[in-house]
Scaffold this active site. Sequence first.
Site, short mmCIF file in Angstrom:
data_model
loop_
_atom_site.label_atom_id
_atom_site.label_comp_id
_atom_site.label_asym_id
_atom_site.label_seq_id
_atom_site.Cartn_x
_atom_site.Cartn_y
_atom_site.Cartn_z
N GLY A 201 49.16 52.24 66.16
CA GLY A 201 48.21 51.62 65.22
C GLY A 201 47.27 52.65 64.63
O GLY A 201 46.07 52.42 64.53
N TYR B 71 42.88 36.86 73.98
CA TYR B 71 42.56 38.27 73.69
C TYR B 71 41.99 38.93 74.94
O TYR B 71 42.41 40.01 75.34
CB TYR B 71 41.55 38.36 72.54
CG TYR B 71 41.12 39.79 72.23
CD1 TYR B 71 41.99 40.66 71.57
CD2 TYR B 71 39.86 40.27 72.61
CE1 TYR B 71 41.61 41.98 71.29
CE2 TYR B 71 39.48 41.58 72.33
CZ TYR B 71 40.36 42.42 71.67
OH TYR B 71 39.97 43.73 71.41
N SER C 245 38.86 46.51 75.96
CA SER C 245 37.64 45.97 75.36
C SER C 245 36.78 45.41 76.48
O SER C 245 37.30 44.95 77.50
CB SER C 245 38.01 44.86 74.38
OG SER C 245 36.89 44.03 74.14
N GLY D 154 42.23 53.95 65.40
CA GLY D 154 43.42 54.80 65.50
C GLY D 154 43.41 55.88 64.42
O GLY D 154 43.70 57.05 64.69
N ASN E 32 47.09 53.84 61.55
CA ASN E 32 46.84 53.86 60.10
C ASN E 32 45.50 53.25 59.70
O ASN E 32 45.12 53.29 58.55
CB ASN E 32 47.99 53.17 59.35
CG ASN E 32 48.12 51.73 59.75
OD1 ASN E 32 48.27 51.44 60.94
ND2 ASN E 32 48.06 50.81 58.80
N GLY F 3 41.25 51.85 61.16
CA GLY F 3 40.21 51.68 62.17
C GLY F 3 40.09 52.85 63.15
O GLY F 3 40.06 54.02 62.78
#
EC number: 1.1.1.300
Length: 327
Positions: A41, A208, A183, A47, A43, A45
């Site tokens: 991931g 989540y 998180s 990452g 591409n 935020g």
Amino acid sequence: MAVATAAAVLAALGGAGTRVQRLRRGGDPGLMHGKTVLITGANSGLGRATAAELLRLGARVIMGCRDRARAEEAASQLRRELRQAAECGPEPGVSGAGELIVRELDLASLRSVRAFCQEMLQEEPRLDVLINNAGIFQCPYMKTEDGFEMQFGVNHLGHFLLTNLLLGLLKSSAPSRIVVVSSKLYKYGDINFDDLNSEQSYNKSFCYSRSKLANILFTRELARRLEGTNVTVNVLHPGIVRTNLGRHIHIPLLVKPLFNLVSWAFFKTPVEGAQTSIYLASSPEVEGVSGRYFGDCKEEELLPKAMDESVARKLWDISEVMVGLLK
Ligand SMILES: NC(=O)c1ccc[n+]([C@@H]2O[C@H](COP(=O)([O-])OP(=O)(O)OC[C@H]3O[C@@H](n4cnc5c(N)ncnc54)[C@H](O)[C@@H]3O)[C@@H](O)[C@H]2O)c1
């Protein structure tokens, strides 16, 4: 009402009571020269920000991304930014910047994870750092290609298979590192072994949190299994960060300006949020450190439920069966 909604979103993203720290820890230029780093991931935020910094430090960065076109666009932009920084230089290390490669990886498809790993093993002679960063947050009930609840499937199971299939390469490249992005919301999760796919009931926040608790249990069990190998694995929370992670959360139009104000004032930027990932991936300070939980580049304590070894082992065994590593 508006304030309550903004507060709820704030709490949902980072965990109520999170103190936002804005810190930066620059690594030495050349620190990552000769190292290959895979970031899932990458591409957007966190990452993307992690990729930019590790590239600047000289790493060969592989962006494992679902959408090749979007990832190629992000990669071109990152290369452009680096060139511009060099032209505006004197930025030490920029001239020795690394290489950026895009590879297709959909963590919601075990077939894609397997194909990705096969390509990695055929084409990459080494892997020094794996950063399990990709994630999906509070989406409506959806299933992965293999029929898993989406958040558990992408955030935990996809990365579980990926890491296991790349372990041989990480071991042969040792000393090497695995960094897992979790998180603080893990605190509100539970591993319900009777309904891991949430077919009996689905609560998007709870699922989540469950997936992020699974990230921590996975890290601790993997650290135990990797003892004596010179491959370390650590897990982190990035804080509350201004990214597109909340794309599935509906914020009423009237509340949006207030939300934007709150996020602008209190959320970390992606660069700030990425500091702990960068630290764990590159800092000599954490050489040999494994199985720990970090926030703001410091070790933090975990709740007992995230340290339960029997749950971690059971989750590992069940995950092996779910992803087809064990029949
Ligand atoms: N933003 C925050 O406040 C915050 C807080 C705590 C934890 N996190 C964690 O940080 C990580 C990065 O999130 P972010 O905030 O940068 O959000 P983001 O949405 O910008 O990044 C998530 C990335 O994951 C990728 N992704 C999603 N599903 C995928 C799939 N099936 N296959 C491959 N890639 C997929 C997306 O394309 C995107 O590039 C996530 O694991 C998230 O849970 C973020």
